[in-house]
Design a protein around this motif. Structure first.
Motif, PDB file in Angstrom:
ATOM      1  N   ASP A 200     -30.379 -24.741   6.669  1.00 49.10           N
ATOM      2  CA  ASP A 200     -30.987 -25.800   5.863  1.00 49.10           C
ATOM      3  C   ASP A 200     -29.963 -26.572   5.042  1.00 49.10           C
ATOM      4  OD1 ASP A 200     -33.502 -25.397   6.781  1.00 49.10           O
ATOM      5  OD2 ASP A 200     -34.240 -24.281   5.040  1.00 49.10           O
ATOM      6  N   ARG A 201     -28.882 -25.901   4.637  1.00 50.29           N
ATOM      7  CA  ARG A 201     -27.965 -26.542   3.696  1.00 50.29           C
ATOM      8  C   ARG A 201     -26.705 -27.116   4.326  1.00 50.29           C
ATOM      9  NH1 ARG A 201     -28.025 -22.298  -1.278  1.00 50.29           N
ATOM     10  NH2 ARG A 201     -30.277 -22.254  -1.589  1.00 50.29           N
ATOM     11  N   ILE A 202     -26.305 -26.585   5.459  1.00 50.82           N
ATOM     12  CA  ILE A 202     -25.068 -27.068   6.063  1.00 50.82           C
ATOM     13  C   ILE A 202     -25.398 -28.223   7.019  1.00 50.82           C
ATOM     14  CG2 ILE A 202     -23.105 -26.418   7.537  1.00 50.82           C
ATOM     15  CD1 ILE A 202     -23.067 -25.227   4.691  1.00 50.82           C
ATOM     16  N   PRO A 203     -24.617 -29.305   6.938  1.00 48.89           N
ATOM     17  CA  PRO A 203     -24.896 -30.458   7.805  1.00 48.89           C
ATOM     18  C   PRO A 203     -24.928 -30.072   9.280  1.00 48.89           C
ATOM     19  CG  PRO A 203     -23.154 -30.985   6.236  1.00 48.89           C
ATOM     20  CD  PRO A 203     -23.463 -29.532   6.066  1.00 48.89           C
ATOM     21  N   SER A 204     -25.786 -30.745  10.021  1.00 46.79           N
ATOM     22  CA  SER A 204     -25.976 -30.373  11.422  1.00 46.79           C
ATOM     23  C   SER A 204     -24.730 -30.594  12.266  1.00 46.79           C
ATOM     24  CB  SER A 204     -27.173 -31.119  12.002  1.00 46.79           C
ATOM     25  OG  SER A 204     -27.114 -32.471  11.667  1.00 46.79           O
ATOM     26  N   GLU A 205     -23.782 -31.424  11.798  1.00 48.30           N
ATOM     27  CA  GLU A 205     -22.558 -31.608  12.586  1.00 48.30           C
ATOM     28  C   GLU A 205     -21.817 -30.282  12.749  1.00 48.30           C
ATOM     29  OE1 GLU A 205     -21.464 -34.106   9.311  1.00 48.30           O
ATOM     30  OE2 GLU A 205     -19.393 -33.431   9.518  1.00 48.30           O
ATOM     31  N   TYR A 206     -22.006 -29.355  11.824  1.00 54.90           N
ATOM     32  CA  TYR A 206     -21.409 -28.022  11.962  1.00 54.90           C
ATOM     33  C   TYR A 206     -22.354 -27.041  12.661  1.00 54.90           C
ATOM     34  CZ  TYR A 206     -18.001 -29.731   8.585  1.00 54.90           C
ATOM     35  OH  TYR A 206     -17.034 -30.462   7.954  1.00 54.90           O
ATOM     36  N   THR A 207     -23.603 -27.014  12.183  1.00 55.75           N
ATOM     37  CA  THR A 207     -24.519 -25.980  12.682  1.00 55.75           C
ATOM     38  C   THR A 207     -24.866 -26.185  14.157  1.00 55.75           C
ATOM     39  OG1 THR A 207     -26.416 -27.229  11.868  1.00 55.75           O
ATOM     40  CG2 THR A 207     -25.520 -25.559  10.422  1.00 55.75           C
ATOM     41  N   TYR A 208     -25.067 -27.441  14.580  1.00 51.47           N
ATOM     42  CA  TYR A 208     -25.418 -27.677  15.982  1.00 51.47           C
ATOM     43  C   TYR A 208     -24.270 -27.292  16.906  1.00 51.47           C
ATOM     44  CZ  TYR A 208     -29.445 -30.505  14.529  1.00 51.47           C
ATOM     45  OH  TYR A 208     -30.614 -30.941  13.989  1.00 51.47           O
ATOM     46  N   ARG A 209     -23.045 -27.559  16.441  1.00 54.15           N
ATOM     47  CA  ARG A 209     -21.896 -27.210  17.287  1.00 54.15           C
ATOM     48  C   ARG A 209     -21.846 -25.714  17.525  1.00 54.15           C
ATOM     49  NH1 ARG A 209     -16.265 -29.944  15.660  1.00 54.15           N
ATOM     50  NH2 ARG A 209     -15.618 -29.274  17.730  1.00 54.15           N
ATOM     51  N   LEU A 210     -22.171 -24.937  16.496  1.00 50.37           N
ATOM     52  CA  LEU A 210     -22.162 -23.482  16.659  1.00 50.37           C
ATOM     53  C   LEU A 210     -23.294 -23.023  17.569  1.00 50.37           C
ATOM     54  CD1 LEU A 210     -21.446 -22.437  12.976  1.00 50.37           C
ATOM     55  CD2 LEU A 210     -20.016 -21.823  14.933  1.00 50.37           C
ATOM     56  N   LEU A 211     -24.443 -23.663  17.424  1.00 46.88           N
ATOM     57  CA  LEU A 211     -25.633 -23.232  18.166  1.00 46.88           C
ATOM     58  C   LEU A 211     -25.659 -23.728  19.600  1.00 46.88           C
ATOM     59  CD1 LEU A 211     -28.858 -23.685  16.001  1.00 46.88           C
ATOM     60  CD2 LEU A 211     -28.020 -21.589  17.029  1.00 46.88           C
ATOM     61  N   PHE A 212     -25.176 -24.944  19.818  1.00 56.20           N
ATOM     62  CA  PHE A 212     -25.376 -25.578  21.122  1.00 56.20           C
ATOM     63  C   PHE A 212     -24.072 -25.892  21.845  1.00 56.20           C
ATOM     64  CE2 PHE A 212     -28.859 -27.295  18.285  1.00 56.20           C
ATOM     65  CZ  PHE A 212     -29.804 -26.368  18.681  1.00 56.20           C
ATOM     66  N   CYS A 213     -22.994 -25.185  21.538  1.00 49.32           N
ATOM     67  CA  CYS A 213     -21.725 -25.458  22.199  1.00 49.32           C
ATOM     68  C   CYS A 213     -21.847 -25.179  23.705  1.00 49.32           C
ATOM     69  CB  CYS A 213     -20.618 -24.604  21.586  1.00 49.32           C
ATOM     70  SG  CYS A 213     -21.084 -22.902  21.201  1.00 49.32           S
ATOM     71  N   SER A 214     -21.098 -25.943  24.478  1.00 49.12           N
ATOM     72  CA  SER A 214     -21.182 -25.745  25.927  1.00 49.12           C
ATOM     73  C   SER A 214     -20.133 -24.727  26.369  1.00 49.12           C
ATOM     74  CB  SER A 214     -20.959 -27.072  26.644  1.00 49.12           C
ATOM     75  OG  SER A 214     -19.647 -27.506  26.428  1.00 49.12           O
ATOM     76  N   CYS A 215     -20.473 -23.961  27.366  1.00 47.26           N
ATOM     77  CA  CYS A 215     -19.591 -22.863  27.770  1.00 47.26           C
ATOM     78  C   CYS A 215     -19.321 -22.846  29.264  1.00 47.26           C
ATOM     79  CB  CYS A 215     -20.230 -21.530  27.389  1.00 47.26           C
ATOM     80  SG  CYS A 215     -20.169 -21.215  25.632  1.00 47.26           S
ATOM     81  N   ARG A 216     -18.092 -22.498  29.596  1.00 46.75           N
ATOM     82  CA  ARG A 216     -17.751 -22.304  31.004  1.00 46.75           C
ATOM     83  C   ARG A 216     -17.299 -20.876  31.277  1.00 46.75           C
ATOM     84  NH1 ARG A 216     -14.013 -27.320  32.098  1.00 46.75           N
ATOM     85  NH2 ARG A 216     -14.213 -27.498  29.843  1.00 46.75           N
TER      86      ARG A 216
END
Lengths: 462, 104
Positions: A200-216
């Motif tokens: 809720d408090r951290i901007p989504s530019e950080y949280t989304y990257r952690l949650l939705f990073c792409s992986c190979r």
């Protein structure tokens, strides 16, 4: 005869004028039009200042206490109270994620809306304001000079180098990994609370990257799956039935609201290209992350890099005659193309410059990326929009507010449907964007002016 | 040692360095990058009568041992730092980074 006809027309015209006047006076006071709904805490204060409204609100709350909707509607006094409240600012009020007094706001919202809807509805209306900012604004602040190896590692680095992000991340990690000595397990309640604070408090530019990073690689996908410390926040000794889990969630105003919001914004639809409501990926990702830290917490079920499967920790075993509903509920997570496309579009949006070969493409329509220009990397999600017939709408971000630290030439072109839509009753094409909506209301005004003129002329003739 | 100290004339202050967790040398294996904040700089200006006297005593061979100048050290430490290691386990380090520096 002719006279009677004219009289009829006159009466008709007058009626229209009245209804138009009534309309404009509704949206008039307080300067709140439908685009910015009042928040329920404020609406409650407004209602409290008005004696009729506050007494009706009290009556309705008494009506609702311990009774179901049907008994409520058979009581005349309760029904009258409900009708009065539908005209008050309380009726259309909404809440914001992470606002001050969010819980209080939601309690007020549900105190009215539980009386309006059947509590057993499969999908419920979301008490949250529509998400209006775009994925574009997030992606633009990310650096593209990252290692090609592990995007989830880059995301962790970005968070660690930001003081707030690092502090709240460490806080939830240490809370969720600390074992309570007497039980030899973690404190799930505290872990969930710390996770909610982070998302809720951290901007989504950080949280989304952690949650939705792409992986190979699997190591990367493992890291992505571990983001929310699933051993404490997600997994449990046994899996509850999903409908039981949903019922538990609906007892809690916050969880109930987040779930309703998820269903509103990630509901798979075949009417849009992306299969998301209004083609709004941002809204879907936002309401997905809003579920983390509740009973219904979703996560990646494994570290599979070729296909993403997301689910809450529940099963449809033991559903009895509720099996159909249960499967439907679970499918909204496990087989939700809108959600998957949103997650993958987020990956592609960030790393389109770094990786010429995409690790994965949205399952519905493989986007044609052959003619990538620098502009399109900044225009984010719409690696996919190149081949769409919808005429693009260009928004100069500079105009929308000074907080985007960008030069003037960054103009975002999005398909028209990407401009967030807000609930509106008229479903004509004009109402697709807030910009057009303005002209729509202008037109009402000019029509009413025209009617007024004709009314006067008629009166003069008489 | 002395020559080096003489070269860096900057007074004691907080500095930062981006390092991977493996580079910390604490035995953890993780490629995650963290910000290591440390104290560095001279403390000449902060010398008290105590330090001056101690120096004189040593010079006159009245005392054999003793550190004759103040040190640049953390006065307080930063919040905990958590990270995921290469074996997908989380760890939390307390008092890893300095928050505030001073001559003590």
């Amino acid at each position: 005869m002719i006279f009677a006809n004219i009289l009829c027309i006159l009466l008709f015209v007058e009626e229209i004028l009245h209804s138009l006047a009534g309309h404009s006076s509704l949206s008039g006071p307080g300067g709140h039009d439908w685009r910015t709904p009042v928040d329920c805490v404020k609406a409650n204060e407004q209602c409290g200042a008005d004696s009729t409204c506050s007494s009706r609100y009290r009556t309705l709350r008494q009506c609702l206490a311990g009774k179901d909707r049907n008994t409520l509607l058979t009581n005349k006094e309760c029904q009258a109270a409900l009708e009065v409240l539908q005209e008050s600012p309380l009726y259309g009020c909404r809440c914001k994620r992470g606002m001050k007094k969010e819980l209080q706001c939601l309690q007020i919202y549900w105190s009215i809306h539980l009386g309006l809807t059947d509590g057993e509805e499969f999908y419920e209306a979301s008490p949250y304001e529509p998400v209006t900012f775009r994925l574009a604004s997030i992606v633009s602040v990310m650096d593209l000079n990252s290692s090609k190896e592990n995007h989830c590692l880059d995301a962790a680095k970005a968070c660690n180098l930001d003081e707030n992000c690092m502090n709240l991340r460490s806080q939830y990690i240490s809370t969720c990994t600390r074992l309570v000595t007497s039980t030899d397990s973690c404190n799930r309640r505290k872990c969930h609370k710390a996770l909610r604070q982070f998302f809720d408090r951290i901007p989504s530019e950080y949280t989304y990257r952690l949650l939705f990073c792409s992986c190979r690689t699997e190591a990367c996908a493992q890291r992505r799956r571990q983001t929310i410390v699933p051993s404490c926040s997600y997994e449990d000794k046994e899996k509850l039935n999903c409908l039981v889990l949903r019922r538990l969630c609906r007892y809690d105003h916050l969880c109930r609201s987040r779930l309703a919001d998820f269903h509103k914004n990630c509901q798979m639809t075949f009417q849009t290209r992306t299969q998301c409501p209004n083609d709004n990926y941002q809204a879907c990702l936002s309401s997905y992350s809003g579920l983390i830290g509740f009973d219904i917490t979703p996560n990646y079920i494994d570290a599979n890099i070729s296909s993403i499967t997301i689910s809450p920790w529940c099963t449809c075993k033991g559903s009895g005659n509720g099996e159909e509903d249960c499967e439907r509920f679970l499918k909204d997570f496990r087989e939700n193309r809108c959600l998957k496309n949103a997650i993958q579009a987020f990956d592609n949006g960030i790393y389109v410059n770094v990786s010429p070969k995409k690790p994965s493409v949205p399952e519905t329509e493989p986007p044609n990326n052959s003619q990538k220009t620098q502009e399109s990397t900044k225009a984010t999600i719409d690696s996919n929009s190149d081949n769409v017939s919808v005429p693009p709408t260009c928004i100069n971000i500079q105009e929308k507010g000074p907080k985007f630290n960008m030069s003037k030439e960054h103009i975002f072109c999005l398909p028209q449907t990407d401009i967030p839509m807000l609930p509106s009753d008229h479903s004509g094409q004009e109402s697709n964007s807030p910009f057009n909506e303005k002209s729509h209301s202008n037109r009402i005004h000019s029509t009413s002016a025209l009617l007024a003129i004709s009314f006067l002329t008629l009166k003069l003739v008489l | 040692g002395r020559a080096k100290r003489a070269r860096s004339q900057k007074p004691c202050s907080l500095k930062e360095l981006e390092v991977t967790v493996t580079d910390l040398g604490l035995g953890y294996e993780s490629e995650e990058t963290v910000l290591f904040k440390y104290c560095t700089g001279t403390c000449e200006a902060a010398a008290k009568h105590y330090d001056k006297t101690l120096k004189n005593m040593r010079k006159n061979k009245m005392i054999k041992r003793g550190k004759d100048r103040p040190c640049c050290r953390p006065l307080s430490y930063d919040d905990d730092v958590s990270f995921l290691d290469n074996y997908h386990e989380y760890h939390t380090l307390k008092e890893l980074s300095a928050k505030e520096c001073g001559c003590v």
